[in-house]
Design a protein around this motif. Structure first.
Motif, PDB file in Angstrom:
ATOM      1  N   VAL A 196       0.826  -1.224   0.000  1.00 13.06           N
ATOM      2  CA  VAL A 196       0.000   0.000   0.000  1.00 13.06           C
ATOM      3  C   VAL A 196       0.853   1.264   0.000  1.00 13.06           C
ATOM      4  O   VAL A 196       0.381   2.322  -0.409  1.00 13.06           O
ATOM      5  CB  VAL A 196      -0.960   0.039   1.207  1.00 13.06           C
TER       6      VAL A 196
ATOM      7  N   LYS B  28      -9.251  -1.271   9.454  1.00 15.27           N
ATOM      8  CA  LYS B  28      -8.508  -2.167  10.344  1.00 15.27           C
ATOM      9  C   LYS B  28      -9.386  -2.575  11.517  1.00 15.27           C
ATOM     10  O   LYS B  28     -10.212  -1.774  11.981  1.00 15.27           O
ATOM     11  CB  LYS B  28      -7.238  -1.495  10.855  1.00 15.27           C
TER      12      LYS B  28
ATOM     13  N   HIS C 214       9.323  -3.580  15.618  1.00 15.15           N
ATOM     14  CA  HIS C 214       8.095  -4.073  16.252  1.00 15.15           C
ATOM     15  C   HIS C 214       8.177  -5.500  16.788  1.00 15.15           C
ATOM     16  O   HIS C 214       7.156  -6.158  16.961  1.00 15.15           O
ATOM     17  CB  HIS C 214       6.888  -3.913  15.301  1.00 15.15           C
TER      18      HIS C 214
HETATM   19  C1  GCV Z   1       2.271  -0.608   5.060  1.00 14.97           C
HETATM   20  C2  GCV Z   1       1.642   0.061  10.210  1.00 14.97           C
HETATM   21  C3  GCV Z   1       2.875  -0.636   9.720  1.00 14.97           C
HETATM   22  C4  GCV Z   1       3.321  -0.079   8.386  1.00 14.97           C
HETATM   23  C5  GCV Z   1       2.150  -0.192   7.400  1.00 14.97           C
HETATM   24  C6  GCV Z   1       0.977   0.580   7.980  1.00 14.97           C
HETATM   25  C7  GCV Z   1      -0.260   0.472   7.123  1.00 14.97           C
HETATM   26  O1  GCV Z   1       1.920   1.365  10.582  1.00 14.97           O
HETATM   27  O2  GCV Z   1       3.875  -0.543  10.661  1.00 14.97           O
HETATM   28  O3  GCV Z   1       4.413  -0.828   7.942  1.00 14.97           O
HETATM   29  O4  GCV Z   1       2.496   0.270   6.129  1.00 14.97           O
HETATM   30  O5  GCV Z   1       0.655   0.069   9.233  1.00 14.97           O
HETATM   31  O6  GCV Z   1      -1.116  -0.324   7.468  1.00 14.97           O
HETATM   32  O7  GCV Z   1      -0.366   1.167   6.136  1.00 14.97           O
END
Ligand code: GCV
Length: 675
Positions: A198, A357, A525
């Motif tokens: 993304v 999410k 993380h």
């Molecule tokens: C793809 C979190 C992750 C990022 C990710 C982001 C997202 O912050 O650490 O790596 O980026 O979510 O869902 O866009």
């Protein structure tokens, strides 16, 4: 030749024949007999043939059926599996029924046949009789998607199982592994896949140019032969980055014109493309907010243009300010998604799907369910979960996620409709929205076993199965996966089952329990760093001081609770009714506060971490007991992960306990070692 990857649950090795072989002498196909016109059927037939040969030792004769002979009353002999279209069954639906020694697979379309075929094969692998079978199924979620965060250089953002098998050195790979991947995910009902990250940067911005059209089209062909639509992540700033414009304002005619011609070009070259996934106004990605436009302005502009190609815009709701000042205790990242999207509910086009999410923060081991689920009534929604275990052990630590997904799906939103759970929303049963579904940030890479940890494959399998059947229990799914992967040895079954079902709770207990989340090493993380994000710009704080810990999201705090419907708002707002597993997600709580167990909060923190570590050791012991029952290579691969998990659990235990002992000055009642 044995290829360099494991076949996971599609390894068709010999199974006990429950009389099933007798049903596989002939496969007769009606209505779909032209191989050119029905490539998905060809794959379904190949699968049935392979499965029957491998598991039952039968090589069925595949015939094209003749409807006229059948309607003239010609009887097909026992042992025939007949496949035919029944349009009244609807899209992706199948009905498999055994009758007098004949098996009938009726389906609404090609995908229905494929899914029916996999249902039959699953039964055989699980050593269940096909005799008496009578199953009708339509996948519960219209969109069942996997999101790859693969970059064109071959790296994977948050990837824990090797490099990408789609990209390498800015080239697209299409090979046997791609084919096997399509097969694997189709077998659990996935019908959409986004191949790139993304965060669309560098060469990825060129995926919608001539440089990559031919290869993307080839890849899309592989997937469509398994009933899967290919999607691309899109750079909202493309008109500037590759188009030479000086704006990407979605209401600017020159921007609209640019996208119109770009889409015409794209769909001429990749006619099968399902559409685009867009991360806008998030973590440095450009978006409509830059031009004082709404998220709907951005999404609708693209949706209007792609509509004539039958395509969709999947727009992410992960919009928040990642430049927060930690000194600002009023702003709460959890509130951001709802604040940006709720005001524009009802203004999105039909072919926009908002991807939300599961929690309002970011895939933590436990969060409240996002208030956008139930909050957005007139917008198509797709739940986004993450099976790449970014914050849940990174496919090193065992964390079977189906128990978490089950809780999320069962969450009652009280949105005012009779069917009001998250499962109802994403299946379209709640608000009647048509384009709904579920997506997972996937956990696959080019590691030989696909998922780094062999046991993490249960999350890939489980996600697909759950997306198709939102009523499945974590245990049912785990039992299926274990049987298909390791066979039907009852000791193996019960041991792994217990390990999987307990794993989420164990991981939670030695990391960041009671909904507090985070405390991870910044950027990677993995592993503990209690204050790692506490003084950062990312908005993910635990607010611990000498007296207590937790984030006040009540009406006196950030008021995130008010984004829910009643009675959820009141339930979370009151510390006495707030579910304890989410206590620190919603409340700032003194260490001396007594939980329902009678323990103080600080004692709970200590106990949870000491016990979590012991239970991680227990997982290791359980696995050891299987040493003589599994192929040695398989045994050692998981053993290696568990050793690392135990080390990680120890680190979490000691850092968290030490931190809170030093902050609070309150000793452990049991006098265990804290540093
Ligand atoms: C793809 C979190 C992750 C990022 C990710 C982001 C997202 O912050 O650490 O790596 O980026 O979510 O869902 O866009």
């Amino acid at each position: 030749m044995d290829k360099d990857y494991t076949k996971l649950w599609l390894d068709y090795s010999k199974r006990k024949d429950m009389g099933n072989g007798a049903l596989f002498k002939t496969i007769s196909v009606f209505d779909f007999s032209n191989p050119e016109g029905f490539p998905v059927i060809q794959n379904a037939l190949e699968e049935l043939t392979k499965g029957a040969a491998g598991m039952l030792g039968v090589i069925p004769l595949v015939l094209s059926g003749d409807r006229s002979a059948e309607s003239a009353g010609v009887q097909f002999p026992k042992g025939t599996l007949s496949i035919r279209r029944m349009e009244d069954l609807g899209p992706e639906t199948y009905h498999v029924i055994e009758h007098e020694g004949k098996l009938h697979l009726h389906a609404g379309d090609e995908n229905g046949v494929l899914y029916g075929a996999f249902e039959i094969l699953r039964r055989i692998a699980m050593e269940q009789p096909l005799t008496g079978m009578d199953v009708t199924k339509t996948p519960d979620c219209p969109f069942r998607m996997l999101n790859h965060w693969d970059n064109l250089d071959g790296s994977i953002e948050r990837g824990y199982s090797g490099k990408s098998f789609f990209f390498e050195n800015d080239e697209i790979l299409v090979n046997d592994r791609t084919e096997q991947y399509a097969r694997l995910i189709a077998s659990v009902g996935i019908n959409a896949v986004v191949i790139n990250n993304v965060n669309v940067k560098n060469a990825a911005s060129l995926l919608i140019t001539d440089t990559y059209f031919a290869k993307v089209a080839e890849l899309s062909g592989v997937f469509s032969r398994y009933g899967i639509k290919l999607y691309l992540s899109l750079n909202f700033a493309s008109p500037m980055e590759i188009g030479g414009l000086n704006t990407v304002d979605p209401l600017e005619p020159q921007v609209i014109f640019w996208w119109e011609s770009k889409m015409a070009e794209i769909f001429a070259k990749i006619p099968n493309l399902g559409g685009f996934l867009v991360k806008a106004d998030s973590e440095g990605r450009p978006g409509p907010f830059t031009y004082d436009r709404t998220q709907a302005d951005g999404a609708n502009m693209l949706a209007d243009i792609v509509k004539k190609y039958g395509a969709r815009i999947i727009w992410r709701a992960f919009v928040y300010n990642c430049q927060q000042d930690w000194r600002d205790t009023k702003t709460d990242r959890a509130c951001a998604g709802y604040n940006s999207f709720k005001p524009v509910d009802g203004t999105f086009r039909d072919n926009v799907i908002l991807q939300v999410k599961n929690g309002p923060m970011d895939f933590q081991i436990r969060e409240g369910v996002s208030s956008l689920l139930g909050g957005m009534e007139k917008t198509n929604e797709m739940l986004e979960v993450q099976i790449a275990q970014e914050y849940t052990g990174q496919q090193i630590d065992l964390c079977y996620l189906m128990p978490m997904f089950r809780e999320i799906l069962d969450f009652k939103t009280y949105c005012g409709k009779e069917k009001d759970t998250v499962a109802d929303i994403i299946s379209g049963r709640c608000f009647g929205n048509k384009n709904t579904g579920i997506a997972a940030v996937t956990n696959t890479g080019n590691d030989r076993n696909w998922t780094g940890n062999d046991l993490a494959a249960a999350n890939l399998y489980g996600f697909g199965r759950l997306a198709c059947d939102l009523s499945l229990s974590p245990e049912q799914i785990a039992r299926e996966w274990i049987a298909l992967t390791y066979g039907n040895d009852p000791v193996v079954m019960e041991t792994i089952l217990k390990m999987l079902l307990e794993s989420r709770e164990i991981y939670e207990s030695y990391t960041s329990p009671l909904g507090v989340g985070w405390m991870v090493t910044p950027s990677v993380h993995y592993g503990p760093f209690v204050d790692g994000y506490e003084y950062s710009r990312w908005g993910c704080y635990h607010r611990a001081d000498h007296a207590g810990i937790g984030i006040d999201r009540t009406k006196e705090g950030s008021d995130y609770v008010s984004q829910y419907h009643e009675p959820n708002t009141s339930l979370y707002n009151d510390i006495r009714t707030c579910p304890e597993e989410l206590l620190l997600f919603f409340h700032h709580v003194p260490y001396t506060y007594r939980l329902k167990s009678g323990k103080t909060l600080i004692q709970h923190i200590y106990d949870s971490h000491f016990e979590g570590y012991e239970r991680a050791l227990g997982l290791q012991e359980s696995w050891k007991s299987l040493k003589d029952r599994l192929p040695l290579e398989v045994y050692h691969r998981v053993e290696e992960r568990l050793i690392r998990q135990v080390a990680n659990a120890r680190e979490w235990r000691d850092q968290v306990n030490t931190y809170f002992y030093r902050k609070s000055g309150i000793p452990d009642e049991k006098g265990r070692e804290i540093y």
